[in-house]
Design an enzyme around this catalytic site. Structure first.
Site, short mmCIF file in Angstrom:
data_model
loop_
_atom_site.label_atom_id
_atom_site.label_comp_id
_atom_site.label_asym_id
_atom_site.label_seq_id
_atom_site.Cartn_x
_atom_site.Cartn_y
_atom_site.Cartn_z
N ASP A 9 -4.63 -6.30 -7.69
CA ASP A 9 -4.83 -5.64 -6.41
C ASP A 9 -5.14 -4.16 -6.71
O ASP A 9 -5.05 -3.71 -7.86
CB ASP A 9 -3.58 -5.79 -5.53
CG ASP A 9 -3.90 -5.73 -4.04
OD1 ASP A 9 -5.00 -5.28 -3.68
OD2 ASP A 9 -3.04 -6.14 -3.24
N HIS B 224 0.83 -1.20 0.00
CA HIS B 224 0.00 0.00 0.00
C HIS B 224 0.87 1.26 0.00
O HIS B 224 0.44 2.32 -0.46
CB HIS B 224 -0.91 0.03 1.24
CG HIS B 224 -1.98 -1.00 1.22
ND1 HIS B 224 -1.81 -2.26 1.73
CD2 HIS B 224 -3.25 -0.95 0.75
CE1 HIS B 224 -2.94 -2.95 1.58
NE2 HIS B 224 -3.82 -2.18 1.00
#
Length: 512
Positions: free
Chosen positions: A260, A188
């Site tokens: 993702d 992230h």
């Protein structure tokens, strides 16, 4: 099938079809309904979209009124990562707890019941399970989301989870290919790198994905990680060698490949989401997940136009985009015909029963067996030593044992402590001293989460135990650190049911 709006050409429809965007709010905005009419085939839901099961069912019905074959996806792993129960904590333990029990039938039953609840709300694609082997204990983003550090265990439980979820009529999306377990960086925030040989990858990381494919997983999610042994230049999500050569070619997978979240810094910070999306589809991805942080019509149009422009410029073969869109539609057809199996439901208590079985209870030396522990009869002070939550988990989901102890031992008091300014040791000792002062004469229950990854947390616990050796310690992360305290309870996850199971032991209320 829904008739798409006239005037939308095939190329534009295909570009919309491969997108899986999110949105804000608990009802579908007009722009989203309009794009569904133009070819958008998938929608991603997050905690911000869910207030209750009834509201979620109404939302998915609203989406299907516009397009009856829409894929409604969610990131519902159970355990620490829950969207269905984001405000209260999950009714199901996560992967690490299921791996600790190591009963594949139980894992299948838990996944089936979770899938049954999703299906009842109109959700038909779950971005789960995590098949990552948590081989690096420092891993900041996988941890208890993994079944464990043992490859064979992770493989058999991944297969069981896929089977259970899909028997409820919900497509599984096994993640994060080719394996996000051996990393100490959260994708992230940055691009993780796994520096092991192709042989190690084949034996360790890939085994759970082979098991998932053999179990018939309908989707696989790529990881934003660099694996030089497979491709020294491109992260897996953007790598043709990994997605097409390895996953499709060597492993023989023919289902949907989902990326993702493209807004994660590992991709967005280097390539940008438009360029990244084009490269991902060119590499072999079929669906572009975006919406965890980008949730508006402008983002959808930017990505649509980037894909259309790449086809028209010759950078992205039109046949590749059409193939990707066809796989999305194929999965939508499967969800329309799958339906739940005739298998009996396992009841609303299956999650709690699993959480109870997952506990590892270790008494202090000299206490003997866990049964020799005298449960608390007076309300304690619960000191939560709280780390910063990772983005996948989020910080809005409550965790710990305080709420359950308040129910079992009314009058229980709680406080949260974390690292402050200064060195980690000073911060930890300060947190420990603050907890001691707040507790007063009450018995202390110290709740930690991945003590081994947070030196300040270990220092705080040192301070507490030096002054109050009768402190009970509850570890709700990966129990890597040695057990200590008058009683040490490892829950293998921070789901609400894990907290309840631990509280039952502390208060002597098991089965109450």
């Amino acid at each position: 099938m829904t008739t798409l709006a006239s005037g939308t050409d095939t190329l534009t429809r295909d570009a919309l079809t491969v997108l899986q965007p999110g949105f804000t709010g608990t009802t579908a905005p007009d722009w989203l309904l309009r794009r569904l009419g133009e070819g958008l085939a998938s929608v991603g839901l997050f905690g911000r979209n869910i207030a209750s099961p009834d509201q979620l069912a109404a939302l998915t019905a609203q989406l299907r009124a516009e397009r009856d074959d829409v894929l409604v996806a969610i990131d519902e792993e159970g355990g620490d990562v829950t969207r269905l129960e984001v405000r209260n904590g999950s009714s199901f333990p996560g992967n690490h707890a299921l791996g600790a029990v190591d009963d594949v039938e139980l894992t299948q039953q838990v996944a089936h019941e979770l899938g049954r609840r999703l299906a009842a709300c109109g959700v038909n694609l779950n971005w789960a399970p995590s098949a990552d082997v948590n081989s690096d204990p420092r891993n900041p983003v996988i941890g208890v989301r993994s079944f464990g550090a043992d490859t064979a265990l992770a493989a058999r439980h991944t297969a069981a989870y896929v089977t259970g979820l899909q028997s409820a009529g919900v497509a599984a999306c096994t993640k994060h290919f080719p394996g996000h377990g051996d990393t100490a960086i959260d994708s992230h925030h940055a691009l993780p790198r796994i520096d092991v040989s192709a042989e190690v990858l084949a034996e360790r990381e890939l085994a759970p994905f082979r098991a998932a494919i053999a179990a018939g997983t309908r989707a696989v999610m790529s990881a934003h990680i660099l694996v030089p042994a497979l491709d020294p230049d491109h992260p897996a999500t953007l790598s043709r060698r990994i997605l097409t050569g390895l996953l499709r070619g060597e492993l023989g997978y023919d289902g949907l490949i989902v990326t993702d979240g493209m807004e994660m810094r590992a991709i967005a910070g280097t390539y940008g989401i438009e360029r990244g999306s084009v490269l991902a589809v060119a590499a072999g991805a079929d669906a572009i997940c975006v919406g965890g942080g980008l949730s508006d019509d402008a983002t959808v149009l930017r990505l649509r136009d980037a894909l259309v422009g790449a086809v028209r410029s010759g950078e992205l073969p039109e046949a590749r985009l059409a193939e990707a869109a066809d796989r999305v539609r194929s999965l939508a057809r499967w969800t329309g015909t799958a339906g739940p199996s005739a298998e009996e439901g396992h009841g609303s208590e299956i999650g709690l029963r699993a959480a109870r079985r997952a506990l590892t209870v270790t008494p202090a030396p000299g206490l003997g067996s866990p049964e020799a522990f005298e449960p608390l009869t007076e309300p304690p002070y619960v000191a939560a030593l709280a780390p910063v939550a990772n983005i996948a988990v989020g910080d809005e989901t409550p965790w710990g044992v305080a709420a359950e102890l308040i129910h079992l031992l009314p009058g229980t008091v709680t406080g949260s402590f974390s690292a402050g300014d200064g060195t980690q040791s000073e911060s930890g000792r300060d947190a420990g001293r603050a907890a001691l002062q707040a507790a007063g004469p009450r018995r202390i229950v110290a709740v930690v989460r991945d003590e081994h990854r947070h030196p300040w947390m270990a220092d705080a616990l040192d301070t507490l135990l030096a002054a109050r050796p009768d402190t009970i310690v509850v570890e709700m992360g990966v129990p890597q650190a040695a057990p200590r305290g008058a009683l040490h309870i490892a829950t293998h996850g921070a789901a609400r049911v894990c907290g309840r199971a631990a509280a039952e032991v502390i208060a002597g209320a098991v089965g109450r």
